[in-house]
Design a protein around this motif. Structure first.
Motif, mmCIF file in Angstrom:
data_model
loop_
_atom_site.group_PDB
_atom_site.id
_atom_site.type_symbol
_atom_site.label_atom_id
_atom_site.label_comp_id
_atom_site.label_asym_id
_atom_site.label_seq_id
_atom_site.Cartn_x
_atom_site.Cartn_y
_atom_site.Cartn_z
ATOM 1 N N ARG A 186 0.858 -1.194 0.000
ATOM 2 C CA ARG A 186 0.000 0.000 0.000
ATOM 3 C C ARG A 186 0.890 1.239 0.000
ATOM 4 N NH1 ARG A 186 -3.429 -3.096 3.686
ATOM 5 N NH2 ARG A 186 -2.072 -2.425 5.387
ATOM 6 N N ALA A 187 0.402 2.293 -0.642
ATOM 7 C CA ALA A 187 1.155 3.550 -0.695
ATOM 8 C C ALA A 187 0.197 4.695 -0.981
ATOM 9 C CB ALA A 187 2.246 3.503 -1.773
ATOM 10 N N ALA A 188 0.539 5.859 -0.485
ATOM 11 C CA ALA A 188 -0.265 7.071 -0.715
ATOM 12 C C ALA A 188 0.653 8.279 -0.695
ATOM 13 C CB ALA A 188 -1.360 7.219 0.345
ATOM 14 N N CYS A 214 -2.879 10.829 -4.578
ATOM 15 C CA CYS A 214 -3.090 9.536 -5.219
ATOM 16 C C CYS A 214 -2.718 8.443 -4.215
ATOM 17 C CB CYS A 214 -2.266 9.401 -6.499
ATOM 18 S SG CYS A 214 -0.495 9.314 -6.205
ATOM 19 N N ALA A 215 -3.179 7.228 -4.487
ATOM 20 C CA ALA A 215 -2.905 6.103 -3.588
ATOM 21 C C ALA A 215 -3.137 4.804 -4.340
ATOM 22 C CB ALA A 215 -3.798 6.174 -2.349
ATOM 23 N N ILE A 216 -2.495 3.733 -3.840
ATOM 24 C CA ILE A 216 -2.752 2.371 -4.323
ATOM 25 C C ILE A 216 -2.943 1.487 -3.098
ATOM 26 C CG2 ILE A 216 -1.499 2.601 -6.497
ATOM 27 C CD1 ILE A 216 0.889 1.250 -5.196
ATOM 28 N N PRO A 220 -10.639 4.851 -1.466
ATOM 29 C CA PRO A 220 -10.825 6.281 -1.767
ATOM 30 C C PRO A 220 -11.685 6.993 -0.735
ATOM 31 C CG PRO A 220 -11.154 4.940 -3.735
ATOM 32 C CD PRO A 220 -11.083 3.991 -2.571
ATOM 33 N N GLY A 221 -12.647 6.293 -0.151
ATOM 34 C CA GLY A 221 -13.488 6.924 0.859
ATOM 35 C C GLY A 221 -12.713 7.335 2.094
ATOM 36 N N LEU A 222 -11.668 6.545 2.444
ATOM 37 C CA LEU A 222 -10.837 6.892 3.595
ATOM 38 C C LEU A 222 -10.030 8.153 3.325
ATOM 39 C CD1 LEU A 222 -9.404 6.303 6.323
ATOM 40 C CD2 LEU A 222 -7.837 4.821 5.055
ATOM 41 N N LEU A 223 -9.426 8.246 2.140
ATOM 42 C CA LEU A 223 -8.536 9.361 1.841
ATOM 43 C C LEU A 223 -9.291 10.639 1.502
ATOM 44 C CD1 LEU A 223 -5.919 7.472 -0.341
ATOM 45 C CD2 LEU A 223 -5.746 8.077 2.053
ATOM 46 N N GLU A 224 -10.594 10.531 1.202
ATOM 47 C CA GLU A 224 -11.356 11.711 0.816
ATOM 48 C C GLU A 224 -11.427 12.726 1.942
ATOM 49 O OE1 GLU A 224 -15.778 12.858 -0.968
ATOM 50 O OE2 GLU A 224 -15.243 10.769 -0.527
ATOM 51 N N GLU A 261 -2.293 7.782 12.866
ATOM 52 C CA GLU A 261 -2.245 8.011 11.419
ATOM 53 C C GLU A 261 -1.630 6.816 10.694
ATOM 54 O OE1 GLU A 261 -1.904 12.914 11.487
ATOM 55 O OE2 GLU A 261 -0.131 11.679 11.137
ATOM 56 N N PHE A 262 -0.564 6.220 11.262
ATOM 57 C CA PHE A 262 0.038 5.031 10.650
ATOM 58 C C PHE A 262 -0.972 3.883 10.611
ATOM 59 C CE2 PHE A 262 4.476 6.640 11.433
ATOM 60 C CZ PHE A 262 4.899 6.514 10.128
ATOM 61 N N GLU A 263 -1.732 3.746 11.671
ATOM 62 C CA GLU A 263 -2.697 2.645 11.740
ATOM 63 C C GLU A 263 -3.829 2.839 10.735
ATOM 64 O OE1 GLU A 263 -5.559 0.428 15.051
ATOM 65 O OE2 GLU A 263 -4.218 2.060 15.635
ATOM 66 N N LEU A 264 -4.347 4.089 10.617
ATOM 67 C CA LEU A 264 -5.431 4.336 9.671
ATOM 68 C C LEU A 264 -4.986 4.131 8.230
ATOM 69 C CD1 LEU A 264 -7.089 7.504 11.250
ATOM 70 C CD2 LEU A 264 -8.074 5.220 11.098
ATOM 71 N N LEU A 265 -3.747 4.498 7.932
ATOM 72 C CA LEU A 265 -3.242 4.357 6.569
ATOM 73 C C LEU A 265 -2.679 2.972 6.292
ATOM 74 C CD1 LEU A 265 -1.430 7.816 6.212
ATOM 75 C CD2 LEU A 265 -3.579 7.142 5.156
ATOM 76 N N GLY A 266 -2.488 2.187 7.331
ATOM 77 C CA GLY A 266 -1.887 0.865 7.142
ATOM 78 C C GLY A 266 -0.473 0.964 6.609
ATOM 79 N N ALA A 267 0.286 1.972 7.032
ATOM 80 C CA ALA A 267 1.627 2.230 6.524
ATOM 81 C C ALA A 267 2.663 1.910 7.588
ATOM 82 C CB ALA A 267 1.752 3.679 6.081
ATOM 83 N N GLN A 268 3.904 1.677 7.124
ATOM 84 C CA GLN A 268 5.012 1.365 8.011
ATOM 85 C C GLN A 268 6.095 2.440 7.985
ATOM 86 O OE1 GLN A 268 4.851 -1.224 10.046
ATOM 87 N NE2 GLN A 268 2.878 -1.812 9.150
ATOM 88 N N VAL A 269 6.094 3.275 6.977
ATOM 89 C CA VAL A 269 7.147 4.275 6.854
ATOM 90 C C VAL A 269 6.581 5.491 6.124
ATOM 91 C CG1 VAL A 269 8.006 3.337 4.668
ATOM 92 C CG2 VAL A 269 9.542 4.670 6.109
#
Length: 673
Positions: A186-188, A214-216, A220-224, A261-269
């Motif tokens: 995942r990335a945004a 943009c994101a992959i 889209p509803g989350l990032l809106e 924010e990391f948890e909502l985006l599912g990101a690690q870095v």
């Protein structure tokens, strides 16, 4: 002898290091910044590098990182006045051997330098001249395969350039390439709000936030409705520190906002996107599709790629701003009713609105294909003149030879850049004034007709008043001719009628003159006396009296004696009629000094009446304005015309000015002597 490279902005630090080291063992080279030290880094001629850091900042870490990348085996010593533990930890992680506090202490520095290992020198690889590799043993295939793989990667990455005018598509393509190359799950990418010229800067709350571009792999509803802030969380940390942030780092674990924010985006870095000056955006990444985290080397490469993308995004914003400004200006010119044409230095038509194409396009051609040669020769030469000289031309009228009834006003404005002597373009504005000119002519004709009508009405009335007594006496002439009383009455009627008709003829004659008929010099006092006697002829009262003050100085004037006499007699007649019971006229004359040293003449005529009201002072010089039942109302109108023909001025003084019933006449210096 070992070589020490010292990077310091202030020479005092270099001198302190030079005084501390032993000159027989160490040779010191001082450079102000990394750019000046580039040749030493390329050739690897440095055994140790000493860096003077003014403040513990991200820029200093970038300098250390670049040195370590160029000289991976060279020991690096950092001297700083502030040593926060976070920055010191980052410095050691970047490969710094020691972080020392200023000032420089000689014994400590020499002891550290003795224990440091020497950096290996880069030796050029020499190819043996006598060794020949068999044709099958050479490695062109391997080299060709490596080059092919490199070109293939370059070809794939060049696909990003096809979206160089759309930030969202550009970043989307980049994220898809990352997923294809390293398998990002995942990335945004979040970007700040751009600044536009016409819309102005964004609101403060919008300018301090990052919004999803943009994101992959994310909804889209989350990032809106999800934003990052400059003040706190991931965005705040990257804005302040300018470096990569991992979810499992100590900074992120101690900040609940970052963890959320990391948890909502599912990101690690999270990686900052810089344009080498400011923070443009933030990119967040999950691990690989296989669940493995991204390596430090990969994150470092992504950081540098995002830096280049940050510059690309900034250029996209500038392009969008220029395109929006151009579209707005084109729309403004398009909506104008005047013909607007923008011509470049090479005489190409950059823009022509609808009115310009309708005005200048040749018959039989498409209206959109307007060329410089389509402009009339006069306008084209004026445009060419402005392009060559850079000087604008005052607005002028233009009447085409083929349609002389058409009238246009033309304005040519140069578009000139700063510090440029010649314009790079010219704006030609042509406004159709044909209908306006026609309306003005019709209005003038209508005003003239109204004036003729009013004059005819007043003339008929005045001449009729003069003829009534004559007509009456003519009817009685046959029966009462021998009556002495009748003959006396007839004589008075004839004299009065002649005087009124003669005055009317003189008024018409002087109104028709636009210049002085004859010029002669004569005493002003005699002129005033003659004018007074002329005014008395038209006054029935016998108690008229003249008071004349000339300051005991004879004044000689030059001009049309008859005209000036008539002008003064009209003013004096008004003064005598202002108060029939006390028909006294006071006249004062004096020299009127001017700036150039010459002297004119000022004449004041005052009556004993109530004076002019403010409204009457404005209207009394106008034609046919009168407050009496007799007369045309042309007396002061004729006076003003005669005085102005002599280049003088007529001024009516109101009671508010402190003087009642005063008329001032000023004649220029060439009239007085």
């Amino acid at each position: 002898m070992k070589t020490l490279l010292v990077l310091a902005q202030h020479p005092d630090f270099a001198e302190a290091v030079r005084a501390a080291i032993r000159p027989e063992e160490y040779r010191m080279i001082h450079r102000l910044n990394l750019e000046e030290a580039e040749p030493l880094l390329i050739h690897g001629a440095t055994d140790a590098c000493l860096i003077d850091v003014e403040s513990a900042s991200v820029q200093s870490l970038w300098t250390i990182e670049k040195i370590r990348r160029r000289l991976p085996a060279c020991p690096v010593l950092v001297f700083t006045g502030m040593r926060p533990w976070e920055w010191e930890e980052e410095a050691y992680l970047h490969g710094v051997a020691h972080v020392l506090a200023k000032p420089v202490r000689g014994r400590l520095l020499n002891a550290i330098l003795e224990r440091l290992p020497s950096a290996p020198l880069r030796a050029p690889v020499a190819r043996p001249a006598a060794t020949r590799v068999p044709e099958m043993a050479k490695a062109p295939v391997v080299a060709g395969q490596t080059a092919f793989q490199t070109l293939e990667v370059l070809r794939d990455f060049s696909g990003v350039l096809t979206h160089s005018l759309c930030a969202e598509a550009l970043l989307k393509k980049f994220l898809l390439l990352l997923r294809e190359i390293i398998g990002v799950n995942r990335a945004a990418v979040f970007l700040r709000q751009p600044v536009t010229l016409f819309a102005g800067t964004p609101a403060l709350e919008d300018s301090r936030r990052f919004r999803s571009a943009c994101a992959i792999g994310l909804s889209p509803g989350l990032l809106e409705h999800f934003e990052l802030s400059f003040e706190a969380g991931i965005g705040g940390f990257l804005f302040r520190q300018g470096r990569i942030l991992r979810r499992d780092s100590l900074e992120a674990q101690d900040d609940l906002e970052m963890q959320k924010e990391f948890e909502l985006l599912g990101a690690q870095v999270a990686i900052p996107m810089l344009d080498r000056e400011t923070l443009v955006g933030v990119a967040v990444f999950d691990g690989r599709l296989t669940g493995e985290p991204l390596a430090n080397g990969e994150l470092e490469l992504i950081f540098h790629l995002l830096e280049e993308l940050g510059l690309a995004v900034k250029n996209i914003w500038l392009h969008d701003q220029l395109a929006a400004n151009h579209e707005m200006m084109a729309d403004i010119l398009r909506q104008l009713s005047s013909a607007c044409v923008v011509v470049s230095r090479d005489l190409a038509i950059l823009h022509a609105n609808k009115a310009a194409r309708a005005c200048f396009s040749r018959p039989g051609r498409r209206a959109a294909d307007l060329e410089f040669s389509d402009l009339p020769q006069l306008l084209g030469s004026k445009v060419y003149q402005v392009l060559k000289t850079g000087a604008g031309i005052a607005t002028f009228k233009y009447q085409p030879a083929e349609t002389p009834e058409a009238v246009y006003t033309v304005t040519i404005v140069p578009f000139q850049r700063q510090n440029s002597t010649v314009p790079n373009a010219v704006l030609l504005i042509v406004e159709d004034q044909t209908k306006t000119e026609q309306l003005q002519r019709l209005e003038i004709e209508a005003a003239n007709l109204r004036l003729v009508k009013s004059m005819a009405d007043r003339l008929a009335h005045e001449i009729g008043n003069a003829l009534v007594p004559l007509s009456t006496h003519q009817q009685l002439l046959a029966d009462k001719y021998r009556d002495p009383e009748f003959r006396a009455s007839l004589d008075v009627a004839l004299a009065d009628g002649v005087k009124r008709i003669s005055r009317l003829i003189n008024q018409m004659r002087f109104l028709a003159r636009d210049e002085v008929a004859s010029k002669e010099a004569f005493p002003l006092g005699q002129l005033i006396e003659d004018a007074y006697q002329e005014a008395k002829k038209h006054l029935p009262a016998k108690s008229a009296h003249l008071k004349y003050e000339n300051g005991k100085q004879p004044i000689i004037v030059a001009g049309d004696r008859a005209a000036l006499k008539h002008a003064l007699s009209e003013v004096m007649l008004n003064a005598l009629q202002a108060n029939p019971s006390d028909a006294t006229v006071e006249v004062r004359t004096e020299s009127d000094p001017c700036v150039n040293g010459a002297s004119g003449v000022r004449i004041e005529v005052q009556d004993h009446g109530s004076g002019f009201t403010a409204e009457a002072a404005l209207r009394v010089p106008s034609p046919f304005y009168t407050t009496r039942n007799v007369g045309l109302g042309l007396g002061l109108t004729v006076t003003r015309k005669i005085i102005e023909t002599h280049h003088g001025q007529l001024h009516i003084v109101t009671p508010e000015a402190g003087k009642a019933g005063v008329v001032q006449i000023s004649l220029p210096p060439d009239t007085g002597a």
